[in-house]
Design an enzyme around this catalytic site. Structure first.
Site, PDB file in Angstrom:
ATOM      1  N   CYS A 142      32.063  39.475  38.297  1.00 44.68           N
ATOM      2  CA  CYS A 142      32.499  39.214  36.919  1.00 44.68           C
ATOM      3  C   CYS A 142      33.270  37.901  36.816  1.00 44.68           C
ATOM      4  O   CYS A 142      34.458  37.844  37.135  1.00 44.68           O
ATOM      5  CB  CYS A 142      33.363  40.378  36.436  1.00 44.68           C
ATOM      6  N   CYS A 145      36.241  38.046  34.426  1.00 42.67           N
ATOM      7  CA  CYS A 145      37.439  38.732  34.935  1.00 42.67           C
ATOM      8  C   CYS A 145      38.158  37.873  35.984  1.00 42.67           C
ATOM      9  O   CYS A 145      39.376  37.840  36.010  1.00 42.67           O
ATOM     10  CB  CYS A 145      37.081  40.053  35.606  1.00 42.67           C
ATOM     11  N   ASP A 146      37.399  37.234  36.872  1.00 45.24           N
ATOM     12  CA  ASP A 146      38.006  36.667  38.078  1.00 45.24           C
ATOM     13  C   ASP A 146      38.048  35.147  38.130  1.00 45.24           C
ATOM     14  O   ASP A 146      38.680  34.577  39.032  1.00 45.24           O
ATOM     15  CB  ASP A 146      37.239  37.174  39.321  1.00 45.24           C
TER      16      ASP A 146
END
Ligand code: NAP
Length: 333
Positions: A142, A145-146
């Protein structure tokens, strides 16, 4: 005692929530099982929760973020009376309507006159040794997200589709360099995304290359690549590797109860009907080809209309059989 509902929708992404808007607005008793937080998202809402800007959903000329779109769909569904229940279906009996459904956690159990399957799909993994243990230690599924954690790093994205190129573009905001590792010599991604990637100086493509293994003990320090054309090996030193090689439909909970197609998606006929009368499917779980937020939402509408019609047709049979308006476990034995 299980609670009787007209429509039980399994999945809270754009397909499930659109089906909820339509069925609840048709005055049916509707429950949406939204799922549970996963390793890639702490919110229900499916893959849109992991998407930054959605630029191609009609009606949003200035774009909308994935989480905002899901928040709006949830609000719209609850406005018409759909109940959003956190939890996953852990057991479904799909022999015949009404269908018993057990839900994870404290959410209890339901007896559903019709079921709409909108369970979506999950990230495809490379299947290499140590892949799972390196998730969160350099390997990610992701970018949204990261990406932030890789400010100033050299990183790579595996894949050649829209997701891979979109993630590479997003990651170029943070990373020093982004290498797209693709197994062929041409990308599958749309032209507009390819052109944006070509214009981004931080992005390069490693053609005809596959990841053979991971380098690094506790954290990722690089990947060993095999050149599929020349047959040579090389280590690419990267501290982040983002997997964007497609998705697998989430069908495990249905076991053998629904017919699947060759790609593993739930097989639907004309409209959204599955191999079981009274069970309908929409979104990525039944779509091996288009898999867009808008096509998911469109198929959610189709499933809702199909379920409504099916319930209407079978209401007559139910009243002939003397079935009560409110179902109880005793009344269906
Ligand atoms: P996809 O289109 O299926 O692409 C997957 C990519 O991963 C392909 O390039 C494939 O290579 C590669 N791949 C598959 N298995 C692999 C493996 N084991 N090892 C190495 N590479 C592997 O998936 P997607 O990019 O996630 O897109 C899914 C759908 O969503 C598509 O319809 C796409 O158009 C849509 N989407 C649209 C947008 C947008 O419009 N903004 C954004 C994201 C996704 P090959 O090319 O060799 O098969």
């Amino acid at each position: 005692m299980p609670e009787a509902v007209d429509v039980l929708i399994v999945g809270g992404g754009p397909a499930g929530l659109t089906a909820a808007i339509y069925t609840a607005r048709a005055a049916l008793n509707v429950v949406v099982l939204e799922g549970e937080p996963s390793s890639t998202s702490d919110q229900p809402g499916g893959q849109l929760m992991l998407t930054t800007d959605v630029e191609n959903y009609p009606g949003f000329p200035r774009g909308v973020t994935g989480p905002q779109l899901i928040a709006d769909l949830r609000e719209q569904a609850t406005k018409f009376g759909a109940r959003l229940v956190p939890g996953k279906a852990v057991r479904l009996g799909l022999a015949r309507s009404p269908f018993p459904v057990e839900v994870s956690g404290d959410a209890g159990a339901f007896l559903a006159r019709s079921v709409i399957v909108a369970t979506g799909s999950r990230t495809r993994m490379l299947g290499l040794p140590r892949e799972d243990e390196l998730i969160g230690r350099g390997v990610s599924t992701c970018a949204t997200c990261d990406g932030f954690f890789f400010r100033g790093h050299d990183i790579a994205v595996v894949g050649g589709g829209d997701s891979a190129v979109e993630e590479a573009l997003f990651l170029s905001r943070f990373a020093r360099t982004v290498t797209i590792i693709h197994r062929r010599d041409e990308l599958r991604a749309s032209k507009i995304l390819q052109e944006r990637a070509e214009r981004e100086p931080k992005i390069t493509v490693r053609w005809n290359s596959v990841v053979d293994s991971f380098v690094g003990e506790d954290r990722l320090e690089g990947v060993r690549l095999r050149d599929t054309a020349a047959g040579a090996d090389a280590v690419l030193p990267v501290t982040g590797l983002f997997l964007a090689i497609g998705h697998l439909p989430n069908t495990a909970v249905f076991g053998q109860q629904l017919a699947l197609d060759d790609s593993g998606c739930v097989r639907t006929g004309r409209g959204s009907g599955t191999s079981v009368p009274g069970v309908f499917a929409c979104g990525d779980v039944q779509d091996p080809v288009y898999r867009q937020a808008i096509t998911s939402a469109g198929s959610g509408c189709t499933a809702a209309l199909d379920a409504e019609r099916w319930l209407e047709e079978h209401a007559h049979e139910r009243s002939l059989a003397g079935e009560p308006a409110v179902l109880t476990p005793e009344s269906v034995r």
